[in-house]
Scaffold this motif. Structure first.
Motif, mmCIF file in Angstrom:
data_model
loop_
_atom_site.group_PDB
_atom_site.id
_atom_site.type_symbol
_atom_site.label_atom_id
_atom_site.label_comp_id
_atom_site.label_asym_id
_atom_site.label_seq_id
_atom_site.Cartn_x
_atom_site.Cartn_y
_atom_site.Cartn_z
ATOM 1 N N ARG A 26 0.875 -1.206 -0.076
ATOM 2 C CA ARG A 26 -0.111 0.079 -0.116
ATOM 3 C C ARG A 26 0.937 1.405 0.089
ATOM 4 N NH1 ARG A 26 -3.124 -2.873 3.783
ATOM 5 N NH2 ARG A 26 -2.218 -1.684 5.386
ATOM 6 N N ALA A 27 2.017 1.155 0.714
ATOM 7 C CA ALA A 27 2.890 2.505 0.957
ATOM 8 C C ALA A 27 3.587 2.570 -0.510
ATOM 9 C CB ALA A 27 3.919 2.256 1.948
ATOM 10 N N ALA A 28 3.889 1.590 -1.005
ATOM 11 C CA ALA A 28 4.605 1.793 -2.459
ATOM 12 C C ALA A 28 3.647 2.305 -3.375
ATOM 13 C CB ALA A 28 5.112 0.302 -2.902
ATOM 14 N N ARG A 29 2.407 1.633 -3.403
ATOM 15 C CA ARG A 29 1.471 2.261 -4.330
ATOM 16 C C ARG A 29 1.256 3.708 -4.221
ATOM 17 N NH1 ARG A 29 -2.722 -2.939 -4.022
ATOM 18 N NH2 ARG A 29 -1.669 -4.234 -5.716
ATOM 19 N N SER A 30 1.070 4.075 -3.043
ATOM 20 C CA SER A 30 0.843 5.528 -2.675
ATOM 21 C C SER A 30 1.909 6.449 -3.021
ATOM 22 C CB SER A 30 0.454 5.662 -1.354
ATOM 23 O OG SER A 30 1.431 5.714 -0.372
ATOM 24 N N GLY A 31 3.192 6.071 -3.016
ATOM 25 C CA GLY A 31 4.268 6.759 -3.131
ATOM 26 C C GLY A 31 4.881 7.693 -2.115
ATOM 27 N N ASP A 32 4.084 7.150 -1.014
ATOM 28 C CA ASP A 32 4.179 8.299 0.296
ATOM 29 C C ASP A 32 5.738 7.511 1.076
ATOM 30 O OD1 ASP A 32 4.146 9.125 3.251
ATOM 31 O OD2 ASP A 32 2.014 9.254 2.781
ATOM 32 N N LEU A 33 6.560 8.436 1.264
ATOM 33 C CA LEU A 33 7.864 8.078 1.687
ATOM 34 C C LEU A 33 7.853 8.090 3.056
ATOM 35 C CD1 LEU A 33 10.988 7.863 1.016
ATOM 36 C CD2 LEU A 33 11.115 10.265 1.524
#
Length: 292
Positions: free
Chosen positions: A183-190
């Protein structure tokens, strides 16, 4: 005997079902379309006066067509015409809308695992486990007895679901961490990525999986998170799967395996992951569905 118009109407009633069967067997919308069209041509040429169960007859015909296509594909050792893009093409996220809907309806991970089955196993499994066709009807389609068809489906089921894997608390905890990572990878949220990566996380990868100039080994949460953000588009065509017996990730544009991530989880963080892209290594990598 039904008129040609009557046959056409009856066929249209069955079209969606036939396409669903063909797509799960072939994993390719265009090839599924071809199989359904060939089924119609055979129906139009066939004397249906003695056909008592037209839906069953059509399912048998489309299944035999798909089996022939799968066997031909295996003999040629070729990908289907709409094969996935090259790793360096940048087209992973450009799935046509219709294909994206089909993949969503079937499940990206299931398509990956089905693609690893032999033709006869795939047909037997799809017909029985996904469409509840009895084995005494599957046997003649694959040219086997009903008991042998049952064994084919059983062997396929073990490969699809994995062996000796139960959905225990440890597996569920690992899955939760890998889901959070995806999910974090998909959001691109560092920041979200940093929260799920261990400080000393290590990412290793086949060179073929990486853009030119990117190191095959990267260490540290900051470096791994920054790189993952740059590779965000591939996460859009990714799904959870059981990779080497643990929750991992498959990257599968158009439902065809491109990359596999073997993830190591310690506690509530990703301690490391390995990206496999080499085709020969991918073929030998144990991949199955995560148990529910």
């Amino acid at each position: 005997m039904p008129t040609e118009d009557g046959l056409a109407r009856e066929f249209e009633v069955q079209r969606d079902h036939l396409h669903a069967v063909a797509y799960r067997m072939l994993g390719s919308p265009s090839e599924a379309d071809d199989a359904v069209q060939e089924t119609w041509l055979r129906l139009a040429r066939h004397d249906v006066e003695d056909v008592r169960n037209l839906p069953g007859w059509l399912t048998t015909v489309v299944s035999r067509i798909c089996l022939d296509m799968l066997r031909g594909r295996a003999a040629r050792r070729e990908e289907p015409l709409d094969h996935p893009p090259r790793l360096d093409s940048g087209a992973e996220e450009n799935e046509p809308e219709r294909e994206a809907v089909l993949i969503e309806s079937v499940g990206r991970a299931l398509l990956v695992v089905l693609d690893r089955l032999g033709p006869d196993e795939r047909v037997a499994f799809v017909l029985h486990d996904l469409f509840a066709v009895p084995f005494d009807e599957i046997g003649p389609i694959v040219g086997r007895t009903a008991p042998t068809a049952k064994k084919l489906a059983s062997r396929a089921r073990q490969r699809v679901r994995g062996v000796d894997v139960t959905a225990g608390p440890e597996l569920a905890a690992q899955r939760h961490v890998v889901e959070a990572f995806l999910r974090a990878a998909r959001s691109g949220d560092l920041d979200r990525l940093l929260s799920v990566l261990a400080p000393d996380v290590v990412r290793t990868a086949d060179a073929a999986a990486l853009p030119a100039g990117v190191a095959t080994t990267v260490r540290g949460a900051g470096s791994v998170a920054a790189e993952t953000v740059l590779l965000q588009r591939r996460s859009q065509v990714a799904a959870l799967a059981l990779v080497e017996g643990h929750p991992g990730i498959v990257v599968a544009p158009r439902g065809r395996l491109l990359l596999a991530l073997t993830v190591t989880v310690h506690g509530d963080r990703v301690a490391g992951y390995r990206v496999t892209a080499d085709p020969s290594r991918l073929r030998g990598l144990p991949i199955s569905l995560l148990p529910c």
